[in-house]
Design an enzyme around this catalytic site. Structure first.
Site, PDB file in Angstrom:
ATOM      1  N   TYR A  26      13.030   3.705 -12.258  1.00  0.00           N
ATOM      2  CA  TYR A  26      12.678   2.303 -12.018  1.00  0.00           C
ATOM      3  C   TYR A  26      11.705   1.794 -13.084  1.00  0.00           C
ATOM      4  O   TYR A  26      11.830   0.671 -13.563  1.00  0.00           O
ATOM      5  CB  TYR A  26      12.073   2.159 -10.616  1.00  0.00           C
ATOM      6  CG  TYR A  26      11.574   0.765 -10.304  1.00  0.00           C
ATOM      7  CD1 TYR A  26      12.467  -0.271 -10.036  1.00  0.00           C
ATOM      8  CD2 TYR A  26      10.214   0.494 -10.275  1.00  0.00           C
ATOM      9  CE1 TYR A  26      12.010  -1.552  -9.751  1.00  0.00           C
ATOM     10  CE2 TYR A  26       9.755  -0.792  -9.981  1.00  0.00           C
ATOM     11  CZ  TYR A  26      10.653  -1.807  -9.730  1.00  0.00           C
ATOM     12  OH  TYR A  26      10.199  -3.070  -9.449  1.00  0.00           O
ATOM     13  N   TYR A  90       5.876   4.345  -3.644  1.00  0.00           N
ATOM     14  CA  TYR A  90       7.279   4.112  -3.972  1.00  0.00           C
ATOM     15  C   TYR A  90       8.133   4.153  -2.716  1.00  0.00           C
ATOM     16  O   TYR A  90       7.947   5.003  -1.848  1.00  0.00           O
ATOM     17  CB  TYR A  90       7.783   5.177  -4.954  1.00  0.00           C
ATOM     18  CG  TYR A  90       9.227   4.984  -5.317  1.00  0.00           C
ATOM     19  CD1 TYR A  90       9.612   3.973  -6.188  1.00  0.00           C
ATOM     20  CD2 TYR A  90      10.209   5.783  -4.751  1.00  0.00           C
ATOM     21  CE1 TYR A  90      10.947   3.770  -6.497  1.00  0.00           C
ATOM     22  CE2 TYR A  90      11.542   5.590  -5.059  1.00  0.00           C
ATOM     23  CZ  TYR A  90      11.915   4.582  -5.929  1.00  0.00           C
ATOM     24  OH  TYR A  90      13.237   4.381  -6.222  1.00  0.00           O
ATOM     25  N   GLY A  99       9.073  -3.319   5.287  1.00  0.00           N
ATOM     26  CA  GLY A  99       7.725  -2.957   5.703  1.00  0.00           C
ATOM     27  C   GLY A  99       7.331  -1.513   5.446  1.00  0.00           C
ATOM     28  O   GLY A  99       6.224  -1.105   5.793  1.00  0.00           O
ATOM     29  N   SER A 102       4.367  -1.278   3.033  1.00  0.00           N
ATOM     30  CA  SER A 102       3.131  -1.683   3.707  1.00  0.00           C
ATOM     31  C   SER A 102       2.614  -0.576   4.618  1.00  0.00           C
ATOM     32  O   SER A 102       1.401  -0.346   4.700  1.00  0.00           O
ATOM     33  CB  SER A 102       3.364  -2.959   4.519  1.00  0.00           C
ATOM     34  OG  SER A 102       3.626  -4.037   3.653  1.00  0.00           O
ATOM     35  N   ASN A 128       5.924  -5.315 -13.971  1.00  0.00           N
ATOM     36  CA  ASN A 128       6.376  -5.139 -12.589  1.00  0.00           C
ATOM     37  C   ASN A 128       5.848  -6.269 -11.695  1.00  0.00           C
ATOM     38  O   ASN A 128       5.015  -6.067 -10.819  1.00  0.00           O
ATOM     39  CB  ASN A 128       5.934  -3.770 -12.071  1.00  0.00           C
ATOM     40  CG  ASN A 128       6.615  -3.394 -10.778  1.00  0.00           C
ATOM     41  OD1 ASN A 128       7.216  -4.220 -10.114  1.00  0.00           O
ATOM     42  ND2 ASN A 128       6.496  -2.135 -10.418  1.00  0.00           N
ATOM     43  N   LYS A 129       6.346  -7.469 -11.956  1.00  0.00           N
ATOM     44  CA  LYS A 129       5.876  -8.658 -11.241  1.00  0.00           C
ATOM     45  C   LYS A 129       6.062  -8.561  -9.729  1.00  0.00           C
ATOM     46  O   LYS A 129       5.168  -8.967  -8.978  1.00  0.00           O
ATOM     47  CB  LYS A 129       6.546  -9.906 -11.810  1.00  0.00           C
ATOM     48  CG  LYS A 129       5.983 -11.189 -11.215  1.00  0.00           C
ATOM     49  CD  LYS A 129       6.249 -12.379 -12.078  1.00  0.00           C
ATOM     50  CE  LYS A 129       5.836 -13.685 -11.490  1.00  0.00           C
ATOM     51  NZ  LYS A 129       4.722 -13.739 -10.605  1.00  0.00           N
ATOM     52  N   TYR A 135       0.924  -6.752  -4.248  1.00  0.00           N
ATOM     53  CA  TYR A 135      -0.458  -6.281  -4.123  1.00  0.00           C
ATOM     54  C   TYR A 135      -1.435  -7.458  -4.004  1.00  0.00           C
ATOM     55  O   TYR A 135      -2.385  -7.406  -3.230  1.00  0.00           O
ATOM     56  CB  TYR A 135      -0.845  -5.378  -5.285  1.00  0.00           C
ATOM     57  CG  TYR A 135      -0.122  -4.054  -5.273  1.00  0.00           C
ATOM     58  CD1 TYR A 135      -0.142  -3.242  -4.142  1.00  0.00           C
ATOM     59  CD2 TYR A 135       0.568  -3.600  -6.383  1.00  0.00           C
ATOM     60  CE1 TYR A 135       0.511  -2.028  -4.124  1.00  0.00           C
ATOM     61  CE2 TYR A 135       1.223  -2.385  -6.374  1.00  0.00           C
ATOM     62  CZ  TYR A 135       1.200  -1.605  -5.244  1.00  0.00           C
ATOM     63  OH  TYR A 135       1.846  -0.401  -5.222  1.00  0.00           O
TER      64      TYR A 135
END
Length: 169
Positions: A26, A90, A99, A102, A128-129, A135
């Protein structure tokens, strides 16, 4: 789908390594991964533990599969004391948006609270927008923008060169 976040155990090492490789692909850095299952076992579950890890496990139709992980370790702030550094967070692509990330990040923050850590640090690649936006939505502060901090790294010969200076003193 039922997802459980739990503390990783030694038998998870191959699954964690598989997820590390997914993350490296990735991030377009798969050629840089030198990690082996044995190293994960030694460093995370051996006599000296250099990291902690929580995994997300999908339990479906009587089978279970690791679908994400968060790897972290303790660092120290001379201004505030104990802190955690989240090395990796990841989740496999097909499980994103549910989720799981999270829950994994929350598991590290829960440890930070239990251990009375002042901060949780982590780094995100500039391109990595989606992760940066995620975040920030969670309340994270981009230290490069706010305090102009830059992250540096020494490797290989640079480490050796600096270590030699210690012998010269």
């Amino acid at each position: 789908m039922s997802t459980v976040v739990r503390t990783a155990v030694e038998t998870d090492c191959q699954g964690i390594l598989d997820l590390i490789m997914e993350l490296a692909v990735y991030e377009k850095m798969e050629d840089q991964v030198k990690m082996k299952v044995e190293t994960l076992r030694d460093d995370g579950f051996g006599a000296d533990k250099y990291f902690q890890c929580n995994v997300a496990e999908n339990q479906e139709n009587g089978t279970s599969k690791l679908i994400g992980y968060v790897l972290y370790y303790y660092i120290y702030s001379t201004w505030e004391g104990k802190c955690l550094y989240m090395e990796d967070l990841y989740v496999s692509p097909e499980y994103r948006g549910r989720g799981v990330g999270s829950k994994l990040m929350g598991s590290v923050c829960k440890v930070a609270i239990e251990k009375k850590c002042a901060r949780v640090h982590f780094a995100v690649l500039g391109w990595n927008k989606p992760s940066i936006d995620y975040y920030k939505r969670q309340g994270a502060v981009d230290l490069t923008d706010v305090e102009d901090w830059h992250l540096f790294r020494l490797t290989g010969s640079a480490i050796e060169k600096m270590a030699a200076k210690c012998d010269a003193v």
